[in-house]
Design an enzyme around this catalytic site. Structure first.
Site, mmCIF file in Angstrom:
data_model
loop_
_atom_site.group_PDB
_atom_site.id
_atom_site.type_symbol
_atom_site.label_atom_id
_atom_site.label_comp_id
_atom_site.label_asym_id
_atom_site.label_seq_id
_atom_site.Cartn_x
_atom_site.Cartn_y
_atom_site.Cartn_z
ATOM 1 N N ASP A 1 -1.076 9.689 6.031
ATOM 2 C CA ASP A 1 0.052 9.594 6.962
ATOM 3 C C ASP A 1 -0.012 10.730 7.964
ATOM 4 O OD1 ASP A 1 1.640 7.309 6.148
ATOM 5 O OD2 ASP A 1 1.917 8.389 4.257
ATOM 6 N N ASP B 1 3.848 -0.459 2.078
ATOM 7 C CA ASP B 1 3.816 0.989 1.858
ATOM 8 C C ASP B 1 5.227 1.481 1.616
ATOM 9 O OD1 ASP B 1 3.503 3.709 1.961
ATOM 10 O OD2 ASP B 1 2.916 3.795 4.056
HETATM 11 O O1 LIG Z 1 4.123 6.294 4.587
HETATM 12 C C1 LIG Z 1 4.784 6.771 3.730
HETATM 13 C C2 LIG Z 1 6.142 7.207 4.047
HETATM 14 O O2 LIG Z 1 6.324 7.075 5.407
HETATM 15 C C3 LIG Z 1 4.195 6.945 2.356
HETATM 16 O O3 LIG Z 1 2.830 6.653 2.380
HETATM 17 C C4 LIG Z 1 4.876 6.038 1.386
HETATM 18 O O4 LIG Z 1 6.205 6.220 1.345
HETATM 19 C C5 LIG Z 1 4.251 6.157 0.019
HETATM 20 O O5 LIG Z 1 4.944 7.006 -0.723
HETATM 21 P P1 LIG Z 1 5.700 6.536 -2.043
HETATM 22 O O6 LIG Z 1 4.724 5.665 -2.797
HETATM 23 O O7 LIG Z 1 5.996 7.825 -2.698
HETATM 24 O O8 LIG Z 1 6.897 5.758 -1.633
#
Ligand SMILES: O=C(CO)[C@H](O)[C@H](O)COP(=O)(O)O
Length: 757
Positions: A565, A709
């Site tokens: 990210d 995601d």
């Molecule tokens: O892009 C993202 C947030 O903008 C992260 O990649 C995503 O939230 C993954 O994190 P989690 O699995 O902890 O939710």
């Protein structure tokens, strides 16, 4: 009168001809050697007249050995070494000795071709290289610069194989096979005019044969002079052939998508058939229509394989030690060599790293290890190298259903079984060891009307004698070993070459690799991808002070991608500041996993070049920050043009735009990311309502990569997959898993369920 066909294989040392019947049985063969001259170190030349003499002798000898009448010969076809370049005058006579494929005098020209930043270069690691001095364009450029008078006088620059066809039939034509794989030609883009112009040789196009024929097309009948030379009737049909290894694919029966040929000898060559164009880092191709129309070829290679075992026997064993003895000692050692792991890069690495400076290694030696361990470790390293190449291809969307193997590796049952076990793919072994000659015979049989199509001829003429299945227990035993092998090169690269990871560091060209093959995502590697789903660990949840360890952990757990990210706090919808292109460049030096970059920023275009140079594999930007479909399309094209996968992200509350669906349907974007949390931070709750978008998108775009995601775990992952997602990004669940990332991967994949593809 029984009709027979002749296959001719013009090799490096000799030319061989063989007569085959309609069932593919070899009735007789004959080999005629010729000389190679080495006028300077690194140079290698052959005399085209020697080829012609050898051809006459070999064909006559094969017909005599087969005991058939010349009138029975329905057709013949010729394969030769690839990139053996001949300059011909207007009357078809050679103007100088041919530059043999292995001639390296055009190394400087090859570097300039690679730096030309031309769309035609996309077949080499998605434009990241290499360009070999072996190939047609660097050799042509050398001729133009070093011998301008010869270049100017040459009305034809072509291959050994084209020269033979010209002398046999009087027709000046090229093979779409040779041209697609080593001339930077493609059946859709044609001749690489812009590349030639950038190199200052636009007239090269006029010197190449204007007619391009596919494998098995009719070239013509033997001229009276050629017929007399070969001892065959005038008018005997000549079918178009091509490069030895690629024609060998046909002789191995590798003619349909999902099949792969593994040609083994001093080196290994993996040639797979893909149903559509596919480019990516870490492999070469796809070469469009290179074997049969509609069948694109993907290529991997290991430069030193059988030669490593030969080196060990020669330098580390007493004279007279046999391979049978070494094989028996190796068989007594358990899979994984009790902690000993070797790297097979004695002559550098061709794929997936494309690093000529890499070298061989042994790691994990203890006083317990003996000769059998070391020999086995080298055997395992070669099989692991093939498995790693398959994993690299799988990450781009290609996974073979079967591998048909030819060459030296077939002499060791133990080594064969290692290849099957580590690759996880059944190995097929065929009756005829001379795959290129049988491939030519098949092409000749089709041209002569004995069969309607190449696949029909293959079905009748190629006999699969044995299939070796991967042994599940051994495959399990190799899992950890494979990961140790995969970790060796990244760990040793700094020692070999001061910290660089080869071609992955090179700048990428201007124009587009085409979308990775979606929907057929990988299996193989230590953890299976269930249901064709990719899991991409998100390093947003990793320790930012130790990202190298994070990507190593992801690799060890079998993840094909890592999600990165990149937030710069410029877009109010994503109020966070994370990492930028320099961190991606650093990650690139630590991993060969795909770096899947998500840019939740106001102006994603400003990062495209920097991320391409950093070695990113995919760049996903937000629909919301651009001004509509035209801008999205233009940016996606630019991203692809920089050699990356282009993705478009939607924040959770953004409805699915019809224009985005239309762009995806037109193939203008490679992936759509449906965010299931607000962009910015990990650890938020999964928004199940977003899945309606995924369902609608999957219905409209069956082959698209659809990524989700945010909030992904063993409970939410199956719901996302059921809705149609095939790329799951998971951060906190994986990096925060109590038993470690690998356990998290297993839990997530286990929840998704078994593969359905
Ligand atoms: O892009 C993202 C947030 O903008 C992260 O990649 C995503 O939230 C993954 O994190 P989690 O699995 O902890 O939710």
């Amino acid at each position: 009168m029984e009709r027979v066909v002749i296959g001719v294989d013009g090799g490096t040392e000799s030319l061989r001809a063989a007569v085959f019947d309609s069932t593919g049985r070899m009735l007789g063969s004959h080999a005629s050697p010729y000389d190679t001259h080495y006028p300077e170190p690194g140079w290698a030349e052959q005399n085209p007249e020697d080829w012609w003499e050898a051809l006459g002798e070999a064909v006559r000898g094969a017909v005599a050995a087969a005991g058939v009448a010349p009138e029975q010969v329905a057709a013949l076809s010729v394969d030769t070494t690839c990139c053996t370049v001949v300059a011909l005058g207007a009357d078809g006579s050679p103007l100088r000795p041919a530059l043999l494929w292995m001639d390296m005098r055009s190394a400087a020209q090859a570097a300039r071709v690679a730096a030309a930043d031309d769309p035609a270069l996309q077949v080499n690691g998605a434009g990241r290289g290499p360009v070999s001095a072996e190939w047609m364009v660097p050799k042509s450029l050398w001729l133009a610069e070093a011998e301008p008078a010869t270049y100017a006088a040459a009305s034809t620059l072509c291959e050994y194989q084209d020269y033979i066809n010209l002398r046999l039939t009087g027709r000046r034509c090229g093979s779409s096979n040779n041209m697609s794989v080593r001339w930077h030609y493609s059946t859709t883009r044609g001749v690489p005019h812009t590349l030639m112009a950038k190199l200052g040789i636009p007239d090269l196009a006029d010197k190449w044969p204007a007619e391009v024929l596919a494998l098995g097309d009719e070239v013509g009948g033997l001229t009276p002079a050629a017929a007399a030379h070969l001892g065959l009737p005038a008018g005997t049909l000549v079918a178009q052939g091509g490069a030895d290894a690629f024609v060998g694919m046909i002789g191995l029966g590798v003619v349909a998508p999902g099949q792969m040929a593994l040609l083994t000898g001093s080196s290994h060559l993996q040639l797979g058939i893909v149903g559509r164009e596919l480019h990516g880092p870490g492999f070469f191709g796809t070469y469009q229509d290179a074997v049969l129309p509609g069948c694109h070829v993907i290529e991997g290679g290991q430069t030193s394989t059988g030669s490593v075992l030969a080196w060990f026997r020669r330098t580390c064993c007493a004279p007279g030690t046999s391979y049978t003895q070494l094989d028996a000692e190796a068989a007594a050692v358990p899979p994984g060599c009790e902690g000993l792991v070797a790297l097979d890069h004695f002559q550098g690495n061709r794929t997936p790293y494309t690093d000529p400076l890499s070298r061989g290694a042994l790691a994990g030696l203890s006083l317990k290890h003996g000769r059998g361990h070391v020999f086995r470790a080298f055997m395992e390293s070669v099989a692991a190298g093939t498995a790693l190449i398959l994993r690299t291809m799988a990450a781009a969307g290609y996974r073979p259903d079967s591998i048909t193997l030819a060459g030296g590796a077939a002499r060791s049952e133990l080594w064969l079984q290692m290849h099957a076990d580590m690759s996880g793919v059944p190995l097929r072994l065929t009756r005829c060891a001379d795959a290129p000659m049988l491939g030519c015979a098949i092409l000749a049989a089709v041209a002569a009307g004995m069969y309607d199509t190449v696949p029909a001829a293959v079905a009748a003429m190629v006999a699969v004698e044995r299939v070796m299945e991967p042994a599940p227990t051994a495959a399990a035993a190799y899992k950890a070993h494979l990961e140790r092998y995969a970790a060796l090169y990244p760990a040793l690269a700094p020692i070999f070459q001061g910290g660089k990871l080869g071609a992955q560091q090179q700048p990428v060209p201007e124009q587009a690799p085409v979308a990775a093959h979606p929907g057929a995502m990988p299996s193989g590697g230590p953890v299976e991808w269930r249901g064709g789903v990719i899991v991409a660990p998100s390093i947003l949840a990793a320790d930012f002070a130790n990202l190298a360890a994070a990507v190593a952990e992801a690799a060890a757990a079998g993840a094909p991608w890592v999600h990165v990210d990149l937030f710069d706090n410029s877009w109010e919808a994503c109020p966070n500041f994370t990492v930028g292109p320099p961190v991606v460049a650093s990650l690139r030096r630590h991993t060969c996993l795909q770096l899947d970059c998500h840019l939740a920023v106001r102006d994603p275009a400003r990062y495209v070049d920097a991320l391409a140079s950093a070695g990113a594999d995919g760049l996903t930007f937000h629909w919301e920050v651009l001004g509509g479909a035209a801008e999205v399309e233009a940016l996606a094209r630019r991203i692809r043009g920089a050699g990356m996968r282009a993705g478009v992200a939607l924040a959770p509350d953004t409805p699915l735009p019809e224009e985005l669906v239309a762009l995806a349907q037109r193939g203008e974007v490679d992936m759509v990311l449906a965010m299931t949390v607000l962009p910015g931070f990990g650890g938020q709750s999964f928004r199940e309502g977003v899945l309606a978008k995924v369902t609608a998108l999957r219905a409209a775009c069956p082959g698209l990569l659809i990524q989700v995601d945010g909030g992904m775990n063993a409970a939410t992952g199956p719901k996302a997959v059921a809705a149609g997602a095939n790329v799951l990004v998971a951060g906190s669940f994986l990096f925060g898993h109590k038993q470690g990332l690998a356990a998290g991967m297993r839990e997530l994949l286990g929840a998704i369920g078994p593969a359905d593809t």
